[in-house]
Motif scaffolding. Structure first.
Motif, PDB file in Angstrom:
ATOM      1  N   UNK A  97       0.816  -1.223   0.000  1.00  0.00           N
ATOM      2  CA  UNK A  97       0.000   0.000   0.000  1.00  0.00           C
ATOM      3  C   UNK A  97       0.853   1.278   0.000  1.00  0.00           C
ATOM      4  N   UNK A  98       2.090   1.182   0.512  1.00  0.00           N
ATOM      5  CA  UNK A  98       2.947   2.371   0.535  1.00  0.00           C
ATOM      6  C   UNK A  98       3.429   2.773  -0.852  1.00  0.00           C
ATOM      7  N   UNK A 119     -10.293  10.464  -7.674  1.00  0.00           N
ATOM      8  CA  UNK A 119     -10.752  10.697  -6.308  1.00  0.00           C
ATOM      9  C   UNK A 119     -11.810   9.663  -5.918  1.00  0.00           C
ATOM     10  N   UNK A 120     -11.552   8.990  -4.794  1.00  0.00           N
ATOM     11  CA  UNK A 120     -12.489   7.986  -4.303  1.00  0.00           C
ATOM     12  C   UNK A 120     -13.791   8.630  -3.841  1.00  0.00           C
ATOM     13  N   UNK A 121     -14.923   8.104  -4.296  1.00  0.00           N
ATOM     14  CA  UNK A 121     -16.218   8.671  -3.922  1.00  0.00           C
ATOM     15  C   UNK A 121     -17.073   7.652  -3.178  1.00  0.00           C
ATOM     16  N   UNK A 122     -16.499   6.508  -2.882  1.00  0.00           N
ATOM     17  CA  UNK A 122     -17.310   5.429  -2.318  1.00  0.00           C
ATOM     18  C   UNK A 122     -17.197   5.298  -0.813  1.00  0.00           C
ATOM     19  N   UNK A 123     -17.421   4.079  -0.385  1.00  0.00           N
ATOM     20  CA  UNK A 123     -17.461   3.720   1.025  1.00  0.00           C
ATOM     21  C   UNK A 123     -16.184   4.144   1.767  1.00  0.00           C
ATOM     22  N   UNK A 124     -16.376   4.528   3.007  1.00  0.00           N
ATOM     23  CA  UNK A 124     -15.236   4.824   3.872  1.00  0.00           C
ATOM     24  C   UNK A 124     -15.302   3.861   5.052  1.00  0.00           C
ATOM     25  N   UNK A 125     -14.231   3.138   5.312  1.00  0.00           N
ATOM     26  CA  UNK A 125     -14.290   2.167   6.403  1.00  0.00           C
ATOM     27  C   UNK A 125     -14.576   2.852   7.738  1.00  0.00           C
ATOM     28  N   UNK A 126     -15.319   2.187   8.591  1.00  0.00           N
ATOM     29  CA  UNK A 126     -15.768   2.807   9.835  1.00  0.00           C
ATOM     30  C   UNK A 126     -14.609   3.248  10.716  1.00  0.00           C
ATOM     31  N   UNK A 127     -13.668   2.334  10.973  1.00  0.00           N
ATOM     32  CA  UNK A 127     -12.596   2.679  11.897  1.00  0.00           C
ATOM     33  C   UNK A 127     -11.647   3.707  11.303  1.00  0.00           C
ATOM     34  N   UNK A 128     -11.164   3.432  10.092  1.00  0.00           N
ATOM     35  CA  UNK A 128     -10.305   4.401   9.422  1.00  0.00           C
ATOM     36  C   UNK A 128     -11.087   5.681   9.185  1.00  0.00           C
ATOM     37  N   UNK A 132     -10.446   9.719   9.735  1.00  0.00           N
ATOM     38  CA  UNK A 132     -10.538  10.723   8.682  1.00  0.00           C
ATOM     39  C   UNK A 132     -11.438  11.877   9.093  1.00  0.00           C
ATOM     40  N   UNK A 136     -10.530  15.811   9.335  1.00  0.00           N
ATOM     41  CA  UNK A 136     -11.280  16.851   8.632  1.00  0.00           C
ATOM     42  C   UNK A 136     -11.750  17.925   9.602  1.00  0.00           C
TER      43      UNK A 136
ATOM     44  N   UNK B  89       1.580  -6.781  -0.756  1.00  0.00           N
ATOM     45  CA  UNK B  89       0.477  -7.467  -1.435  1.00  0.00           C
ATOM     46  C   UNK B  89       0.914  -8.884  -1.827  1.00  0.00           C
ATOM     47  N   UNK B 198     -13.533  -5.480   8.695  1.00  0.00           N
ATOM     48  CA  UNK B 198     -12.848  -4.239   9.060  1.00  0.00           C
ATOM     49  C   UNK B 198     -12.743  -4.053  10.569  1.00  0.00           C
ATOM     50  N   UNK B 205      -6.207   1.949   3.350  1.00  0.00           N
ATOM     51  CA  UNK B 205      -7.199   2.893   2.818  1.00  0.00           C
ATOM     52  C   UNK B 205      -6.562   4.277   2.727  1.00  0.00           C
ATOM     53  N   UNK B 208      -7.815   9.917  -0.492  1.00  0.00           N
ATOM     54  CA  UNK B 208      -8.223  10.317  -1.843  1.00  0.00           C
ATOM     55  C   UNK B 208      -8.424   9.145  -2.784  1.00  0.00           C
ATOM     56  N   UNK B 211      -9.798   2.400  -1.211  1.00  0.00           N
ATOM     57  CA  UNK B 211      -9.189   1.117  -0.851  1.00  0.00           C
ATOM     58  C   UNK B 211      -8.030   0.836  -1.803  1.00  0.00           C
ATOM     59  N   UNK B 212      -6.860   0.586  -1.213  1.00  0.00           N
ATOM     60  CA  UNK B 212      -5.674   0.376  -2.037  1.00  0.00           C
ATOM     61  C   UNK B 212      -5.551  -1.105  -2.384  1.00  0.00           C
ATOM     62  N   UNK B 277     -12.812   3.666  -9.513  1.00  0.00           N
ATOM     63  CA  UNK B 277     -12.422   4.887  -8.798  1.00  0.00           C
ATOM     64  C   UNK B 277     -13.238   6.075  -9.298  1.00  0.00           C
ATOM     65  N   UNK B 280     -19.350   6.030  -6.651  1.00  0.00           N
ATOM     66  CA  UNK B 280     -19.693   5.302  -5.430  1.00  0.00           C
ATOM     67  C   UNK B 280     -20.089   3.881  -5.809  1.00  0.00           C
ATOM     68  N   UNK B 281     -20.114   3.008  -4.807  1.00  0.00           N
ATOM     69  CA  UNK B 281     -20.484   1.614  -5.059  1.00  0.00           C
ATOM     70  C   UNK B 281     -21.876   1.530  -5.672  1.00  0.00           C
TER      71      UNK B 281
END
Ligand SMILES: [Zn+2]
Ligand SMILES: [Zn+2]
Lengths: 179, 398
Positions: A97-98, A119-128, A132, A136, B89, B198, B205, B208, B211-212, B277, B280-281
């Motif tokens: 991931x890095x 730019x990601x527009x979807x789900x955001x994990x609850x914990x992460x 975030x 913000x 990965x 999760x 994650x 911007x 999910x990577x 990307x 949304x889902x």
């Protein structure tokens, strides 16, 4: 350089093989590559997107890969997993991931071409996501703070500074607070 | 549960070369020749399982022919790619890291047992090459994972609708596979399991980029929605190519039902999103959904047209196909798919007797090379497979 397999023809194919995490670099001629099926299978299994990526990243087909990719780009390396940008171009896969941060500037155009977006527009994990949201909120409060300072409302500014301080502490502790 | 069988670790070189072991002259789905070279060593895969038990293992919920639009849509699948933060990965991971990822999967099962009590962890590396191939043909694991032997595992719900691949190209791939057109339910289910995961796993994650994932084509939502369709009338009326090329213009991919590069036979195909990307889902699966709706309408119109104009020809085509399936002694994979498709169209249009849609779906899977060899309990040459295929079809078709 001569082909490392037949030792006769000029090596024009540069292969990076990664098997079980071990990387090895091979230089062979196109005939030997074809004979071994290497042109079709640069890594384990099939990588139909291989050429596709090379093209998208401004690199070219394997026969003169080294010639065109600027050296400073090719040797860019992910500090976490050791993958170089050239290797990424060959296998079409990130190492970890890095890598996303390591190759930051170079891969955004690739995403635009693949997805038409960056730019990601979807789900955001609850914990992460809690993390975030906290970030913000801090950013937002910092802007507020600047405004108050400009307005010379120092009392309000001091209050905001305390609030930001608290939130930053929460963030450092894992962001489990009620952000 | 599948039988467990000790076998030595796959040799990496052999893995690499297995795709070159082409032993067939006629073009057929790639699986036809992708069995591991060692499969010959496995003299008997399951000496003690009865035919009925094996059939039960092979058939699955998604084949049953239920759900919305079941006469055109075979199944709907949602897949989410997820990775652990700070771990290499799988394509680059060391054995040690792969093992750690597997342990993480076990930890998820343990810590979330309140929600996951109907799931089991299957050790793919303990399965024979033939049984792995069966799982590929059931769409429960990918060909890539079937080749990987180390710390390769599958968490599978008892009804096989939900599964989590461990150490495929990404650390985790959550899949929900349902019969008929059920993308919304598929997304909701997959997302629910994503939440369970999760709670235990620190996801890779990015603010911007979302999910990577190992491959840049999956980054963002990590979501692949795909629908398996049956569009025979569009093929017969010659409209299919035009329609499918239009689909590829709107960011969707079309391929055969058995993987990339496999031909679309008998109007059987899979349509899936390519963009992950920037949408949304919900947008992603809804886009796919509206295109599928359109395809269903077109297919219905084409069927009506054929029924009005070429009723006898269609009935003849279906009847001949049925006759061949019932009486042939040798059947290759491709023609079998075509004949099953012809029979199905006849049944759907009321031109042929009553064969349940589910039976025909199951036959598509049962006649794949891995399943044939699993049923027979030994590895088979391409010729022997054609013999065996004809026998199984005759036996299974009412
Ligand atoms: Zn050579
Ligand atoms: Zn990396």
């Amino acid at each position: 350089m001569l082909c490392q397999k037949c030792n006769k023809k000029n090596a024009s194919v540069h292969l990076t093989k990664i098997i079980n995490g071990n990387k090895s670099e091979i230089y062979i001629c196109e005939d030997c590559a074809r004979e071994n099926g290497e042109l079709d299978f640069p890594l384990e299994g099939k990588f139909p997107l291989y050429q596709f990526f090379s093209g998208m990243m401004g690199m070219n087909a394997p026969e003169n890969a080294e010639a065109v990719m600027p050296v400073e780009e090719a040797v860019m390396q992910c500090a976490a997993c050791g993958l170089t940008y050239a290797q990424f171009g060959q296998i079409g896969r990130f190492g970890c991931d890095r890598c996303y941060e390591s190759f930051d500037r170079n891969i955004l155009p690739l995403f635009r071409r693949l997805h038409g977006n960056q730019k990601h527009m979807g789900k955001i994990p609850t914990r992460a996501g809690t993390h975030l949201k906290l970030k913000k909120k801090i950013d937002h409060l910092k802007l507020e703070l600047q405004k108050k300072v400009m307005d010379e409302d120092f009392e309000a500014a001091a209050e905001l500074r305390d609030q930001i301080h608290d939130l930053e502490k929460q963030l450092a502790e894992g962001g489990a607070g009620d952000a | 549960m599948p039988e467990k069988k000790k076998r030595r670790k796959l040799d990496e070189d052999k893995c690499l070369n297995q795709d070159n072991m082409a032993d067939e002259t006629n073009p057929s789905p790639e699986n036809e020749k992708s069995l591991s070279p060692e499969s010959k060593e496995q003299k008997s895969v399951t000496p003690d399982k009865s035919y009925n038990e094996k059939i039960k293992q092979i058939t699955s919920k998604w084949m049953e022919g239920s759900g919305a639009e079941a006469e055109i849509v075979i199944s709907s699948r949602i897949r989410l790619a997820r990775n652990i933060s700070g771990f290499p990965f799988p394509p680059l991971a060391s054995d040690e890291h792969r093992e750690k990822v597997l342990s993480m999967g076990k930890k998820v099962l343990q810590e979330q047992k309140d929600y996951l009590s109907d799931m089991n962890l299957l050790d793919i590396s303990s399965f024979s090459a033939v049984y792995r191939q069966v799982l590929v043909e059931k769409h429960l694991i990918s060909p890539l994972q079937a080749r990987e032997s180390l710390s390769s595992a599958l968490i599978l719900r008892d009804d096989e609708v939900v599964s989590i691949m461990i150490n495929e190209e990404d650390h985790f791939r959550i899949q929900c596979l349902l019969p008929g057109l059920q993308l919304k339910k598929g997304w909701e289910e997959a997302s629910r399991y994503d939440d369970y995961l999760e709670q235990v796993v620190d996801y890779a994650f990015h603010q911007d980029l979302g999910y990577l994932t190992a491959c840049p084509t999956n980054v963002g939502t990590g979501l692949r929605a795909s629908v398996m369709l049956y569009l025979p009338a569009l093929v017969i009326t010659g409209q299919i190519n035009h329609i499918l090329s239009a689909i590829s213009q709107v960011g969707l991919a079309v391929r055969g039902i058995y993987g990339e590069g496999t031909e679309m036979v008998g109007g059987l195909c899979q349509v899936s999103n390519q963009i992950t990307l920037g949408q949304s889902e919900e947008e992603i699966w809804q886009n796919l959904y509206s295109v599928i709706r359109h395809l269903i309408n077109q297919e219905r119109k084409a069927r009506q047209h054929l029924l009005n104009k070429e009723r006898d020809k269609l009935a003849d085509r279906a009847g001949r196909a049925y006759g061949i399936l019932k009486h042939a002694r040798l059947l290759n994979a491709e023609e079998t798919m075509q004949f099953i498709s012809d029979v199905r169209l006849g049944v759907d249009l009321g031109l042929l007797g009553d064969v349940p849609v589910g039976t025909l779906n199951e036959l598509l899977v049962l006649t794949q090379p891995g399943c044939l060899q699993y049923l027979k309990g030994k590895s088979l040459s391409p010729y022997e497979r054609d013999l065996e295929r004809a026998t199984r079809v005759k036996q299974y078709l009412p």
